[in-house]
Scaffold this motif. Structure first.
Motif, PDB file in Angstrom:
ATOM      1  N   LYS A   1      -8.398   6.646   6.522  1.00  0.00           N
ATOM      2  CA  LYS A   1      -9.416   6.286   5.528  1.00  0.00           C
ATOM      3  C   LYS A   1      -8.787   5.595   4.327  1.00  0.00           C
ATOM      4  O   LYS A   1      -9.312   4.605   3.816  1.00  0.00           O
ATOM      5  N   ALA A   2      -7.647   6.112   3.862  1.00  0.00           N
ATOM      6  CA  ALA A   2      -6.958   5.499   2.724  1.00  0.00           C
ATOM      7  C   ALA A   2      -6.453   4.100   3.076  1.00  0.00           C
ATOM      8  O   ALA A   2      -6.554   3.172   2.268  1.00  0.00           O
ATOM      9  N   ALA A   3      -5.925   3.941   4.292  1.00  0.00           N
ATOM     10  CA  ALA A   3      -5.441   2.630   4.729  1.00  0.00           C
ATOM     11  C   ALA A   3      -6.585   1.636   4.805  1.00  0.00           C
ATOM     12  O   ALA A   3      -6.451   0.488   4.364  1.00  0.00           O
TER      13      ALA A   3
ATOM     14  N   ALA B   1      -9.409   1.709   3.108  1.00  0.00           N
ATOM     15  CA  ALA B   1      -9.849   1.417   1.743  1.00  0.00           C
ATOM     16  C   ALA B   1      -8.905   0.424   1.058  1.00  0.00           C
ATOM     17  O   ALA B   1      -9.346  -0.472   0.338  1.00  0.00           O
ATOM     18  N   ALA B   2      -7.610   0.562   1.297  1.00  0.00           N
ATOM     19  CA  ALA B   2      -6.624  -0.294   0.638  1.00  0.00           C
ATOM     20  C   ALA B   2      -6.462  -1.656   1.304  1.00  0.00           C
ATOM     21  O   ALA B   2      -6.268  -2.663   0.631  1.00  0.00           O
TER      22      ALA B   2
ATOM     23  N   TRP C   1       0.842  -1.214   0.000  1.00  0.00           N
ATOM     24  CA  TRP C   1       0.000   0.000   0.000  1.00  0.00           C
ATOM     25  C   TRP C   1       0.868   1.251   0.000  1.00  0.00           C
ATOM     26  O   TRP C   1       0.605   2.192  -0.752  1.00  0.00           O
TER      27      TRP C   1
ATOM     28  N   ALA D   1      -7.311  11.306   7.166  1.00  0.00           N
ATOM     29  CA  ALA D   1      -7.264  11.062   5.722  1.00  0.00           C
ATOM     30  C   ALA D   1      -6.421   9.820   5.421  1.00  0.00           C
ATOM     31  O   ALA D   1      -6.783   8.992   4.579  1.00  0.00           O
ATOM     32  N   CYS D   2      -5.305   9.670   6.140  1.00  0.00           N
ATOM     33  CA  CYS D   2      -4.459   8.493   5.973  1.00  0.00           C
ATOM     34  C   CYS D   2      -5.190   7.235   6.444  1.00  0.00           C
ATOM     35  O   CYS D   2      -5.138   6.194   5.793  1.00  0.00           O
TER      36      CYS D   2
ATOM     37  N   TRP E   1      -1.442  12.715   2.450  1.00  0.00           N
ATOM     38  CA  TRP E   1      -2.602  12.952   3.292  1.00  0.00           C
ATOM     39  C   TRP E   1      -2.430  14.200   4.147  1.00  0.00           C
ATOM     40  O   TRP E   1      -1.374  14.450   4.703  1.00  0.00           O
TER      41      TRP E   1
ATOM     42  N   ALA F   1       0.861   4.195  -2.738  1.00  0.00           N
ATOM     43  CA  ALA F   1       0.400   5.525  -2.333  1.00  0.00           C
ATOM     44  C   ALA F   1       1.507   6.582  -2.342  1.00  0.00           C
ATOM     45  O   ALA F   1       1.246   7.750  -2.638  1.00  0.00           O
TER      46      ALA F   1
END
Length: 123
Positions: A78-80, A82-83, A21, A75-76, A70, A25
């Motif tokens: 949420k991205a983590a 999702a991934a 990830w 924000a980080c 992020w 990213a």
């Protein structure tokens, strides 16, 4: 305002998945260097620290830069999520000791249901 660094906690996450990830990213990761329980690498130009099982089943991921993709921990997180598809927790913002112990236990939880505030006593 961007945070000076990013720290999130991932439940039952595996380092190979986290590495993949980060590479997607941020950029290529250097080989992980492990000392004791802590591993470190660079994702692109960003120093990264991984501490497995920092709090029970929760591993800590620290990105030591304000140049991440992020804006903040949430924000980080949420991205983590999702991934990686694992529950992620983070502080609701920067915290300092002057804010007191009660604020230290305020955390945000990111799951398939979205973001919610929780009390998480990590000591």
């Amino acid at each position: 305002m961007r945070q000076p660094d990013i720290e999130i906690y991932l439940k039952d996450a595996e380092l190979p998945a986290v590495t993949a990830w980060l590479e997607q990213a941020i950029g290529p990761c250097t080989p992980w260097q492990t000392r004791g329980q802590t591993s470190q690498c660079r994702a692109g130009a960003i120093p990264v620290t991984w501490m497995p099982k920092a709090v029970g089943r929760w591993s800590s991921l620290l990105l030591e830069s304000d140049q991440t993709p992020w804006e903040d921990d949430l924000a980080c997180a949420k991205a983590a999520f999702a991934a990686l598809g694992v529950q992620v927790r983070c502080a609701p913002g920067s915290w300092s000791e002057e804010q007191g112990e009660e604020d230290a236990d305020r955390w945000l939880k990111v799951t398939a249901e979205g973001v919610s505030e929780i009390q998480w006593r990590t000591d």
